[in-house]
Enzyme design. Structure first.
Site, PDB file in Angstrom:
ATOM      1  N   GLU A  39      26.899  27.190  38.488  1.00  0.00           N
ATOM      2  CA  GLU A  39      26.751  27.285  37.027  1.00  0.00           C
ATOM      3  C   GLU A  39      26.650  25.872  36.442  1.00  0.00           C
ATOM      4  OE1 GLU A  39      29.161  29.249  33.224  1.00  0.00           O
ATOM      5  OE2 GLU A  39      30.263  28.654  35.031  1.00  0.00           O
ATOM      6  N   LYS A 107      23.759  34.109  29.934  1.00  0.00           N
ATOM      7  CA  LYS A 107      25.111  34.595  30.219  1.00  0.00           C
ATOM      8  C   LYS A 107      25.591  35.544  29.118  1.00  0.00           C
ATOM      9  CE  LYS A 107      29.710  32.691  31.384  1.00  0.00           C
ATOM     10  NZ  LYS A 107      30.468  31.416  31.489  1.00  0.00           N
ATOM     11  N   CYS A 141      29.283  33.398  36.299  1.00  0.00           N
ATOM     12  CA  CYS A 141      30.719  33.117  36.223  1.00  0.00           C
ATOM     13  C   CYS A 141      31.553  34.260  35.627  1.00  0.00           C
ATOM     14  CB  CYS A 141      30.946  31.806  35.455  1.00  0.00           C
ATOM     15  SG  CYS A 141      32.541  31.003  35.823  1.00  0.00           S
TER      16      CYS A 141
END
Length: 255
Positions: A39, A107, A141
């Protein structure tokens, strides 16, 4: 499908050093179909001045990914802080092909605990990409903690999670990656950074897990390194057909 996972350090405030380090590692391990980075692999998570950096460096980092993909004749995946066409900051995971084309996933689950919601805008699209006969769900994540969003609809073979996941929550990282593989009967590719920043220490734990929940490739904790593994699609399909758990899954829609 041969996949290489890169567990690497991120040199804060030193973009050229980080990219040079990654390029050296890539050059030493040719022959994969897909390389997965962490990430915000070039700058680090919530780096100081993220908004300004995204405006200036986001396009440069994407261009670097395109160059490396062409050089290696492979796809490259990893997330980058970018500004979208409306000026909003995004934690954007790119999946770049050798011909320079790419897909991206913004994300969805922003890490409010660390202030990501104050800096970034959340994505809303669930993104699956196909590459050389394998379908990948893209995740970043904190998305790992939300199984409903990643629940299999029979439309992917593997999930990619890229992360800056701190050492103090390492057990959760390891447990949840395995859970996502078992419950979705898929491969899970988890790539986490090593090193440290102003807030956290990172020890990696980068792995590839098969649909049985077995670790089939991993990098050593606390060290930079690359691990490569072959994804066996025939074996995956045989397992899904023999033990059709997903056929009995609850039906629901995610808005």
């Amino acid at each position: 499908m041969k996949v290489s996972i890169l567990q690497h350090n991120i040199f804060s405030g030193a973009l050229s050093s980080t990219l040079s380090n990654l390029e050296n590692q890539l050059s030493q391990h040719p022959g994969a179909d897909l390389y997965v980075l962490a990430e915000t692999f070039a700058t680090g998570f919530l780096a100081e001045g993220s908004s300004a950096m995204a405006q200036q460096q986001g396009p440069l980092i994407l261009s670097w990914m395109q160059q490396q993909a062409a050089r290696l004749d492979a796809a490259i995946a990893g997330s980058v802080a970018v500004k979208d066409d409306k000026g909003r900051l995004r934690n954007r995971m790119y999946f770049v092909r050798p011909d320079g084309t790419y897909d991206y996933y913004d994300k969805r689950h922003l890490f409010s605990y660390a202030g990501e919601t104050k800096e970034y805008a959340a994505g809303c699209r669930r993104v699956v990409v196909e590459w050389r006969g394998v379908r990948f769900l893209l995740q970043v994540c904190y998305d790992l903690r939300f199984p409903v969003f990643s629940r299999s609809r029979g439309d992917y073979d593997a999930i990619i999670y890229v992360a800056n996941w701190p050492e103090k929550r390492q057990d959760a990282w390891t447990s949840l990656l395995k859970a996502r593989a078992i419950e979705n009967q898929c491969y899970v590719i988890g790539v986490n950074r090593v090193g440290s920043d102003a807030a956290c220490k990172y020890i990696g734990g980068s792995v590839v897990i098969d649909a049985y929940g077995r670790t089939i490739a991993q990098c050593a904790d606390g060290e930079e390194g690359i691990a490569t593994v072959e994804l066996d699609m025939e074996q995956l399909q045989r397992f899904r057909k023999k033990f059709p758990v997903l056929d009995d899954a609850d039906k629901f829609n995610v808005l």
